[in-house]
Scaffold this motif. Sequence first.
Motif, PDB file in Angstrom:
ATOM      1  N   GLY A   1     -18.621   1.844  -6.037  1.00 54.94           N
ATOM      2  CA  GLY A   1     -17.536   0.834  -5.814  1.00 54.94           C
ATOM      3  C   GLY A   1     -17.981  -0.086  -4.434  1.00 54.94           C
ATOM      4  O   GLY A   1     -17.858  -1.122  -4.420  1.00 54.94           O
ATOM      5  N   LEU A   2     -17.974   0.696  -3.299  1.00 58.69           N
ATOM      6  CA  LEU A   2     -18.338  -0.007  -2.155  1.00 58.69           C
ATOM      7  C   LEU A   2     -19.569  -0.674  -2.075  1.00 58.69           C
ATOM      8  O   LEU A   2     -19.713  -1.822  -1.512  1.00 58.69           O
ATOM      9  N   ALA A   3     -20.816  -0.196  -2.852  1.00 55.92           N
ATOM     10  CA  ALA A   3     -21.813  -1.100  -2.714  1.00 55.92           C
ATOM     11  C   ALA A   3     -21.706  -2.136  -3.684  1.00 55.92           C
ATOM     12  O   ALA A   3     -22.177  -3.434  -3.094  1.00 55.92           O
TER      13      ALA A   3
ATOM     14  N   LEU B   1     -21.139  -8.262  -3.738  1.00 54.40           N
ATOM     15  CA  LEU B   1     -20.386  -9.538  -4.091  1.00 54.40           C
ATOM     16  C   LEU B   1     -20.007 -10.278  -3.100  1.00 54.40           C
ATOM     17  O   LEU B   1     -19.916 -11.436  -3.257  1.00 54.40           O
ATOM     18  N   LEU B   2     -19.541  -9.674  -2.005  1.00 46.74           N
ATOM     19  CA  LEU B   2     -19.093 -10.434  -0.888  1.00 46.74           C
ATOM     20  C   LEU B   2     -20.424 -11.102  -0.380  1.00 46.74           C
ATOM     21  O   LEU B   2     -20.150 -12.265   0.082  1.00 46.74           O
TER      22      LEU B   2
ATOM     23  N   LEU C   1     -21.231  -0.335 -12.943  1.00 52.02           N
ATOM     24  CA  LEU C   1     -22.714   0.053 -13.181  1.00 52.02           C
ATOM     25  C   LEU C   1     -23.325  -1.486 -13.729  1.00 52.02           C
ATOM     26  O   LEU C   1     -24.392  -1.573 -13.142  1.00 52.02           O
ATOM     27  N   LEU C   2     -22.763  -2.046 -14.672  1.00 52.45           N
ATOM     28  CA  LEU C   2     -23.478  -3.235 -15.246  1.00 52.45           C
ATOM     29  C   LEU C   2     -23.499  -4.375 -14.089  1.00 52.45           C
ATOM     30  O   LEU C   2     -24.740  -5.052 -13.976  1.00 52.45           O
TER      31      LEU C   2
ATOM     32  N   PHE D   1     -24.438   4.904  -4.620  1.00 50.74           N
ATOM     33  CA  PHE D   1     -24.384   6.295  -4.900  1.00 50.74           C
ATOM     34  C   PHE D   1     -23.805   7.223  -3.725  1.00 50.74           C
ATOM     35  O   PHE D   1     -24.331   8.309  -3.740  1.00 50.74           O
ATOM     36  N   THR D   2     -23.512   6.568  -2.618  1.00 50.42           N
ATOM     37  CA  THR D   2     -22.922   7.243  -1.408  1.00 50.42           C
ATOM     38  C   THR D   2     -21.723   7.609  -1.436  1.00 50.42           C
ATOM     39  O   THR D   2     -20.725   6.861  -1.892  1.00 50.42           O
TER      40      THR D   2
END
Length: 505
Positions: free
Chosen positions: A334-336, A341-342, A201-202, A316-317
Motif C-alpha cells: 500500500g505505502l509503496a 503514485l504521488l 498489485l496490478l 513488500f515492507t
Amino acid sequence: MIRGILDSLAHEVAVIDEAGKVLAVNERWLRFGRENGVAPGANSAGVDYLGAIRPAAAAGDPVASAVLEGLLALLAGKRRDFTLEYPCQTPDRMLWFVMHAARTDWRPGAVVISHTDITERVEAEQRLLEATEKLREADTRKDEFIATLAHELRNPLTPIKNAAYLLRRQLPDFDKKERSVALLSMVDRQTTHLLHLVDDLLDLSRISCGKIGLKRETVDLREILRHSVEVAQRNIEMGAHKLEVSLPETPMSVYGDPVRLAQVFANLLDNAAKYTQHGGAIRLSAEPRGAEAVVLVSDNGLGIPADMLPRIFDLFTQVDRKIARPRGGGLGIGLALVKRLLELHGGTIEAHSEGPGKGSSFIVRLPAVARGGAETAQGSAPHELRTTLRVLVIEDNRDVAESLQMLLETAGAMVRAAYDGATGLDMLTSFNPDIVLLDLDLPGMDGYETARLIRASPQGRGVKLVALTGWGPEQAFERVRAAGFDRLITKPASLRALQQLFDEA
C-alpha cells in the motif's frame, strides 16, 4: 637495458620504428606468440609489423583495419595515441585484449605498443549482462503472472460479490437485522478487500513497466479527500476509531488524476485504521503552504520503529509483527503504491513516528495550481441500480453471466445471457438489446472477433458495446477500441460503473 625495462612490464609490449618494423619486444610478447600458435620469429624483433597487418586489413578484417589505421595516423603525426579493445581466438578459448599505442621520444623507436589481457573483465561483464537479462525476463514473467492472477481472481470474485448484493437486497424486511445481513455484509467487505489487493498489485506492476497513465484535470483537493474518507469509512468504523477531518474553507486546487489521488489518501486512511488499536484516533487535515498543498494523515496507533522509517515505502515492507500486528494483515504494498503514485503527480510523502506505540503521521505535498474553477468527478457510489434497458450478456463463465443477469434484472433491466460468441450473435437479432456486455476471453471466437461481427451486422451498429475483462485496462484498451467497443469495464463491474453506463445509454 631496454629489454630489461620491457620485461619488467606486466603487459605484452613491442616498440616499432618509423617504418613500422619491430625494434624490441618483451618476454610476455614472445610467450603469448608461443602459446597461441604464432610461428617462431613471426612476432620477434626485426619483423615488419605493418606489413604483417596489411593483408588481413585488405581482406576486410575490422580489427586489423582499425590497428593499421591507428598506427599510420601515429606515424604520420596526426595523433599521439589510440586504444582498441579486440577479441583474439586462441586454440582453447576466446581472449580479449585492449591495445594501446602511443608515440615515444626514444629513438630510433617511434611507437610503443602494449596489449593487456582483459578477458576476465569482459567475461565478468558478459556474466553481468546475462544475469541482468535473466532478471529482466524474470521481472517480465512476474508482471505477466500478476496480470494473469488478477484476471483469474476477478472471475470467481464477480459472482460472489453479485450474489452477496442480491441476497442482501432480497432478504425479507423482518430478517434485515438478523445474522444473515451481517454475514452477507462480511462477504461483501472481504471480496472488496481482496479486489483492492489485486488492484494494488496490478497498479504497482503497471507503474514499474511505465504502463500506468494519469487522467489529469484541475481538481479541488478537498473533494478528493472527502471522497477518500467515504471509501475508507467502513474500515474506520470497523475499528471504532474517531476520525477528525480538518479542511480549509477555500478550494485547494491541484492538477492530478482524481481517481488516483483518492486512491492515495484512501490507502493512507486504511493504513491508519489497520495499524491503530480498537477505538483509536485518526486525523486528516489539509492546508495550502505557498506553492504546495499539504495533507497530513496521523494516528495514535502502533507507531513505526526508527530503523523502519527509511524503508517504510519499500515494496513488500511491513513493520515486524512482533512489534505491530495490523488488523486485517496485508501484503506490504500500500505505502509503496502511494509513494509511486504521488511521484507521478510531482508530489512527495514523508513518514514520521516517535517509535512503537506512539502513533505515526504521513505528510503529503502536492504542487498547487492557481485558484480557478476546480472540477471534480467525484460522487458517492449508488446503493441501487435503476434501468429499464435491454441488456445482452455474453460471458462463458456461467456463474459470472448468471449472477450479472440476476443483478441487472433486479435493477429493472430485461436481460438475456449467452455463453459463447456465436449464440450471442444469434440473440442479437432476436433480442435487439440496447447494451451488450461482452467478455473478451471467450473460448473459440473471442470477444474481439465477436465485437467486430456485431458491429458488422445491421442490429449491432447502434448498440452500446461494452467489453468485460479481468485483465488490467492498459493491456486491452487499444485492441478494445480497434474492435469497435464503446467502453471497457474491469471485472467485477461496480454499481457505479454500471449505473454510469445505463445513464449514458
